[in-house]
Design a protein around this motif. Structure first.
Motif, PDB file in Angstrom:
ATOM      1  N   VAL A 221       0.851  -1.187   0.000  1.00 36.69           N
ATOM      2  CA  VAL A 221       0.000   0.000   0.000  1.00 36.69           C
ATOM      3  C   VAL A 221       0.888   1.240   0.000  1.00 36.69           C
ATOM      4  CG1 VAL A 221      -0.209  -0.025   2.540  1.00 36.69           C
ATOM      5  CG2 VAL A 221      -1.908   1.192   1.155  1.00 36.69           C
ATOM      6  N   SER A 222       0.488   2.230  -0.762  1.00 34.34           N
ATOM      7  CA  SER A 222       1.148   3.534  -0.774  1.00 34.34           C
ATOM      8  C   SER A 222       0.065   4.598  -0.722  1.00 34.34           C
ATOM      9  CB  SER A 222       1.989   3.719  -2.034  1.00 34.34           C
ATOM     10  OG  SER A 222       3.043   2.787  -2.051  1.00 34.34           O
ATOM     11  N   GLY A 223       0.453   5.803  -0.351  1.00 40.25           N
ATOM     12  CA  GLY A 223      -0.527   6.873  -0.322  1.00 40.25           C
ATOM     13  C   GLY A 223      -0.051   8.083   0.441  1.00 40.25           C
ATOM     14  N   MET A 224      -0.991   8.962   0.741  1.00 42.07           N
ATOM     15  CA  MET A 224      -0.652  10.226   1.374  1.00 42.07           C
ATOM     16  C   MET A 224      -1.856  10.771   2.137  1.00 42.07           C
ATOM     17  SD  MET A 224       0.853  13.612  -0.522  1.00 42.07           S
ATOM     18  CE  MET A 224       2.456  12.848  -0.765  1.00 42.07           C
ATOM     19  N   ILE A 225      -1.573  11.438   3.241  1.00 41.60           N
ATOM     20  CA  ILE A 225      -2.592  12.191   3.963  1.00 41.60           C
ATOM     21  C   ILE A 225      -2.613  13.597   3.373  1.00 41.60           C
ATOM     22  CG2 ILE A 225      -3.261  13.188   6.183  1.00 41.60           C
ATOM     23  CD1 ILE A 225      -1.793  10.806   7.514  1.00 41.60           C
ATOM     24  N   GLU A 226      -3.801  14.090   3.100  1.00 44.94           N
ATOM     25  CA  GLU A 226      -3.982  15.459   2.602  1.00 44.94           C
ATOM     26  C   GLU A 226      -4.893  16.212   3.566  1.00 44.94           C
ATOM     27  OE1 GLU A 226      -4.292  15.824  -2.065  1.00 44.94           O
ATOM     28  OE2 GLU A 226      -5.928  14.623  -1.240  1.00 44.94           O
ATOM     29  N   CYS A 227      -4.802  17.529   3.540  1.00 48.17           N
ATOM     30  CA  CYS A 227      -5.760  18.342   4.285  1.00 48.17           C
ATOM     31  C   CYS A 227      -6.125  19.575   3.468  1.00 48.17           C
ATOM     32  CB  CYS A 227      -5.243  18.714   5.668  1.00 48.17           C
ATOM     33  SG  CYS A 227      -3.779  19.729   5.692  1.00 48.17           S
ATOM     34  N   ARG A 228      -7.259  20.165   3.841  1.00 51.43           N
ATOM     35  CA  ARG A 228      -7.801  21.328   3.144  1.00 51.43           C
ATOM     36  C   ARG A 228      -7.904  22.486   4.137  1.00 51.43           C
ATOM     37  NH1 ARG A 228     -13.427  20.291   0.100  1.00 51.43           N
ATOM     38  NH2 ARG A 228     -13.857  19.621   2.191  1.00 51.43           N
TER      39      ARG A 228
ATOM     40  N   GLU B 139      -4.120  20.114   0.174  1.00 47.57           N
ATOM     41  CA  GLU B 139      -2.668  20.256   0.272  1.00 47.57           C
ATOM     42  C   GLU B 139      -2.076  18.920   0.703  1.00 47.57           C
ATOM     43  OE1 GLU B 139      -1.005  23.000  -0.400  1.00 47.57           O
ATOM     44  OE2 GLU B 139      -2.696  24.391  -0.573  1.00 47.57           O
ATOM     45  N   ALA B 140      -0.947  18.539   0.109  1.00 50.72           N
ATOM     46  CA  ALA B 140      -0.254  17.312   0.510  1.00 50.72           C
ATOM     47  C   ALA B 140       0.220  17.455   1.947  1.00 50.72           C
ATOM     48  CB  ALA B 140       0.928  17.056  -0.415  1.00 50.72           C
ATOM     49  N   GLY B 141      -0.014  16.417   2.740  1.00 49.17           N
ATOM     50  CA  GLY B 141       0.394  16.433   4.137  1.00 49.17           C
ATOM     51  C   GLY B 141       1.632  15.588   4.370  1.00 49.17           C
ATOM     52  N   ILE B 142       1.449  14.289   4.462  1.00 49.90           N
ATOM     53  CA  ILE B 142       2.562  13.398   4.770  1.00 49.90           C
ATOM     54  C   ILE B 142       2.371  12.072   4.047  1.00 49.90           C
ATOM     55  CG2 ILE B 142       1.467  12.559   6.889  1.00 49.90           C
ATOM     56  CD1 ILE B 142       4.319  12.434   8.122  1.00 49.90           C
ATOM     57  N   ASP B 143       3.467  11.552   3.534  1.00 52.83           N
ATOM     58  CA  ASP B 143       3.458  10.282   2.814  1.00 52.83           C
ATOM     59  C   ASP B 143       3.190   9.142   3.796  1.00 52.83           C
ATOM     60  OD1 ASP B 143       4.404   7.840   1.454  1.00 52.83           O
ATOM     61  OD2 ASP B 143       5.224   9.233  -0.021  1.00 52.83           O
ATOM     62  N   LEU B 144       2.326   8.228   3.425  1.00 51.40           N
ATOM     63  CA  LEU B 144       2.004   7.068   4.249  1.00 51.40           C
ATOM     64  C   LEU B 144       3.246   6.260   4.601  1.00 51.40           C
ATOM     65  CD1 LEU B 144      -0.254   5.340   5.506  1.00 51.40           C
ATOM     66  CD2 LEU B 144      -0.457   4.182   3.289  1.00 51.40           C
ATOM     67  N   PHE B 145       4.214   6.217   3.712  1.00 48.91           N
ATOM     68  CA  PHE B 145       5.458   5.469   3.930  1.00 48.91           C
ATOM     69  C   PHE B 145       6.167   5.895   5.214  1.00 48.91           C
ATOM     70  CE2 PHE B 145      10.085   5.159   3.269  1.00 48.91           C
ATOM     71  CZ  PHE B 145      10.202   3.786   3.152  1.00 48.91           C
ATOM     72  N   LEU B 146       6.050   7.165   5.586  1.00 54.17           N
ATOM     73  CA  LEU B 146       6.727   7.673   6.775  1.00 54.17           C
ATOM     74  C   LEU B 146       6.049   7.245   8.071  1.00 54.17           C
ATOM     75  CD1 LEU B 146       7.459  11.292   5.514  1.00 54.17           C
ATOM     76  CD2 LEU B 146       9.043   9.353   5.610  1.00 54.17           C
ATOM     77  N   LEU B 147       4.816   6.748   7.995  1.00 53.48           N
ATOM     78  CA  LEU B 147       4.050   6.432   9.201  1.00 53.48           C
ATOM     79  C   LEU B 147       3.721   4.965   9.383  1.00 53.48           C
ATOM     80  CD1 LEU B 147       1.475   9.344   8.933  1.00 53.48           C
ATOM     81  CD2 LEU B 147       3.438   9.223  10.482  1.00 53.48           C
ATOM     82  N   ASN B 148       3.494   4.257   8.299  1.00 56.54           N
ATOM     83  CA  ASN B 148       2.983   2.896   8.368  1.00 56.54           C
ATOM     84  C   ASN B 148       4.075   1.907   7.972  1.00 56.54           C
ATOM     85  OD1 ASN B 148       1.473   0.584   8.408  1.00 56.54           O
ATOM     86  ND2 ASN B 148      -0.018   1.253   6.898  1.00 56.54           N
ATOM     87  N   ARG B 149       4.468   1.052   8.913  1.00 60.28           N
ATOM     88  CA  ARG B 149       5.558   0.108   8.659  1.00 60.28           C
ATOM     89  C   ARG B 149       5.105  -1.190   8.026  1.00 60.28           C
ATOM     90  NH1 ARG B 149       7.799   0.017  14.611  1.00 60.28           N
ATOM     91  NH2 ARG B 149       5.757  -0.893  14.708  1.00 60.28           N
ATOM     92  N   GLY B 150       3.817  -1.425   7.932  1.00 63.14           N
ATOM     93  CA  GLY B 150       3.386  -2.732   7.463  1.00 63.14           C
ATOM     94  C   GLY B 150       2.276  -2.681   6.443  1.00 63.14           C
ATOM     95  N   ASN B 151       1.945  -3.852   5.952  1.00 65.04           N
ATOM     96  CA  ASN B 151       0.822  -3.984   5.029  1.00 65.04           C
ATOM     97  C   ASN B 151       0.020  -5.222   5.420  1.00 65.04           C
ATOM     98  OD1 ASN B 151       2.664  -5.890   4.178  1.00 65.04           O
ATOM     99  ND2 ASN B 151       2.312  -5.567   2.000  1.00 65.04           N
TER     100      ASN B 151
END
Length: 150
Positions: free
Chosen positions: A5-12, A28-40
């Motif tokens: 899984v890949s993705g990103m948190i966004e906010c408005r 607006e782009a917030g933070i990449d999921l890769f930086l927070l989630n270690r697993g799938n």
């Protein structure tokens, strides 16, 4: 073959200041999921997004597609994975939806809860913490997680 899984948190942020329909209210782009989630872990992907759902969860956000109003940062990240030709199951989920979720709902067997598959005590917990904080600042409807699978 494994599923990642890949993705990103966004906010408005503008939605809280000027309203959701204002022309300056954009995601607006917030933070990449890769930086927070270690697993799938597949049970989490099943209960959240319907991916590899041999568990029989009722997915929270299955196959909604890529948001038309996505931020430029998210569009660039998605394109880096090859876009819709190279990924599948693209979907999104707001903090408002997550915070209203019944985390005690179970899979078809009645033995696994949403909380055990993707709750705060799992690798998803860090993602939910970031989304909760952004939701406190910008409003729950103005924070979303956009994901895709490969």
């Amino acid at each position: 073959m494994s599923t990642d899984v890949s993705g990103m948190i966004e906010c408005r942020p503008g939605a809280r200041l000027w309203g959701p329909d204002d022309e300056d209210t954009v995601w607006e782009a917030g933070i990449d999921l890769f930086l927070l989630n270690r697993g799938n872990a597949y049970d989490g992907l099943a209960c959240l997004f319907g991916i590899r759902n041999s568990f029989g969860f009722r997915p929270l956000a299955e196959d909604r597609g890529f948001p038309d109003d996505a931020s430029e940062g998210l569009r660039n990240e998605f394109a880096g994975y090859g876009g819709p030709e190279s990924v599948y199951g693209t979907t999104w989920l707001t903090w408002a939806e997550l915070s209203a979720t019944d985390w005690q709902e179970t899979d078809d067997s009645g033995t696994r809860t949403r909380a055990s598959a993707a709750g705060t005590a799992t690798d998803w917990g860090r993602v939910w913490s970031v989304m909760r904080i952004l939701g406190e600042v910008h409003g729950a409807e103005n924070v979303r997680l956009v994901v895709w699978f490969h």
